[in-house]
Scaffold this motif. Sequence first.
Motif, PDB file in Angstrom:
ATOM      1  N   PRO A  17       0.807  -1.227   0.000  1.00  0.00           N
ATOM      2  CA  PRO A  17       0.000   0.000   0.000  1.00  0.00           C
ATOM      3  C   PRO A  17       0.841   1.280   0.000  1.00  0.00           C
ATOM      4  N   HIS A  18       2.045   1.231   0.542  1.00  0.00           N
ATOM      5  CA  HIS A  18       2.895   2.413   0.609  1.00  0.00           C
ATOM      6  C   HIS A  18       3.947   2.450  -0.499  1.00  0.00           C
ATOM      7  N   ASP A  19       3.775   1.654  -1.529  1.00  0.00           N
ATOM      8  CA  ASP A  19       4.775   1.578  -2.591  1.00  0.00           C
ATOM      9  C   ASP A  19       5.033   2.939  -3.244  1.00  0.00           C
ATOM     10  N   ARG A  20       3.989   3.680  -3.550  1.00  0.00           N
ATOM     11  CA  ARG A  20       4.161   4.989  -4.185  1.00  0.00           C
ATOM     12  C   ARG A  20       4.951   5.934  -3.284  1.00  0.00           C
ATOM     13  N   LEU A  21       4.638   5.923  -1.986  1.00  0.00           N
ATOM     14  CA  LEU A  21       5.342   6.773  -1.030  1.00  0.00           C
ATOM     15  C   LEU A  21       6.820   6.389  -0.952  1.00  0.00           C
ATOM     16  N   ARG A  22       7.112   5.106  -0.949  1.00  0.00           N
ATOM     17  CA  ARG A  22       8.505   4.639  -0.920  1.00  0.00           C
ATOM     18  C   ARG A  22       9.274   5.136  -2.140  1.00  0.00           C
ATOM     19  N   ARG A  23       8.638   5.042  -3.306  1.00  0.00           N
ATOM     20  CA  ARG A  23       9.291   5.502  -4.535  1.00  0.00           C
ATOM     21  C   ARG A  23       9.573   6.997  -4.480  1.00  0.00           C
ATOM     22  N   GLU A  24       8.624   7.773  -3.973  1.00  0.00           N
ATOM     23  CA  GLU A  24       8.812   9.217  -3.851  1.00  0.00           C
ATOM     24  C   GLU A  24       9.969   9.540  -2.906  1.00  0.00           C
ATOM     25  N   HIS A  25      10.061   8.804  -1.820  1.00  0.00           N
ATOM     26  CA  HIS A  25      11.148   9.033  -0.861  1.00  0.00           C
ATOM     27  C   HIS A  25      12.506   8.678  -1.461  1.00  0.00           C
ATOM     28  N   ARG A  26      12.556   7.613  -2.243  1.00  0.00           N
ATOM     29  CA  ARG A  26      13.824   7.248  -2.887  1.00  0.00           C
ATOM     30  C   ARG A  26      14.299   8.348  -3.830  1.00  0.00           C
ATOM     31  N   VAL A  27      13.354   8.944  -4.557  1.00  0.00           N
ATOM     32  CA  VAL A  27      13.704  10.042  -5.465  1.00  0.00           C
ATOM     33  C   VAL A  27      14.201  11.242  -4.656  1.00  0.00           C
ATOM     34  N   PHE A  34      19.289  16.937   0.637  1.00  0.00           N
ATOM     35  CA  PHE A  34      18.955  15.792   1.493  1.00  0.00           C
ATOM     36  C   PHE A  34      20.225  15.037   1.880  1.00  0.00           C
ATOM     37  N   GLN A  35      21.083  14.782   0.910  1.00  0.00           N
ATOM     38  CA  GLN A  35      22.326  14.064   1.160  1.00  0.00           C
ATOM     39  C   GLN A  35      23.216  14.813   2.147  1.00  0.00           C
ATOM     40  N   ARG A  36      23.276  16.137   2.036  1.00  0.00           N
ATOM     41  CA  ARG A  36      24.100  16.940   2.940  1.00  0.00           C
ATOM     42  C   ARG A  36      23.614  16.793   4.383  1.00  0.00           C
ATOM     43  N   VAL A  37      22.314  16.940   4.581  1.00  0.00           N
ATOM     44  CA  VAL A  37      21.746  16.831   5.926  1.00  0.00           C
ATOM     45  C   VAL A  37      21.890  15.407   6.443  1.00  0.00           C
ATOM     46  N   TYR A  38      21.637  14.428   5.589  1.00  0.00           N
ATOM     47  CA  TYR A  38      21.728  13.023   5.988  1.00  0.00           C
ATOM     48  C   TYR A  38      23.137  12.676   6.456  1.00  0.00           C
ATOM     49  N   LYS A  39      24.134  13.118   5.707  1.00  0.00           N
ATOM     50  CA  LYS A  39      25.522  12.826   6.075  1.00  0.00           C
ATOM     51  C   LYS A  39      25.914  13.509   7.375  1.00  0.00           C
ATOM     52  N   GLN A  40      25.290  14.638   7.663  1.00  0.00           N
ATOM     53  CA  GLN A  40      25.588  15.358   8.888  1.00  0.00           C
ATOM     54  C   GLN A  40      25.032  14.626  10.113  1.00  0.00           C
ATOM     55  N   HIS A  41      23.854  14.031   9.997  1.00  0.00           N
ATOM     56  CA  HIS A  41      23.179  13.421  11.149  1.00  0.00           C
ATOM     57  C   HIS A  41      23.263  11.897  11.195  1.00  0.00           C
ATOM     58  N   ARG A  42      23.648  11.280  10.111  1.00  0.00           N
ATOM     59  CA  ARG A  42      23.666   9.824  10.034  1.00  0.00           C
ATOM     60  C   ARG A  42      24.512   9.159  11.117  1.00  0.00           C
TER      61      ARG A  42
END
Length: 60
Positions: A17-27, A34-42
């Motif tokens: 049921p959440h397949d569309r949402l997952r695809r949007e998040h991957r994009v 997003f990558q900059r913030v992710y690398k800072q907090h990961r």
Amino acid sequence: MAQCTTAQTGRNLVIHPHDRLRREHRVRAQDAEFQRVYKQHRPMVERSSAWMTRGACRVL
């Protein structure tokens, strides 16, 4: 006509049921900001996850 399976009952494809949402998040995850913030907090997030999965024992 080409068939994807030779099974007599065919093939069932179940889409989550959440397949569309997952695809949007991957994009969105490919975005530079997003990558900059992710690398800072990961590092802390991953460390916290490790602590929680090891019975709250901190691994130093």
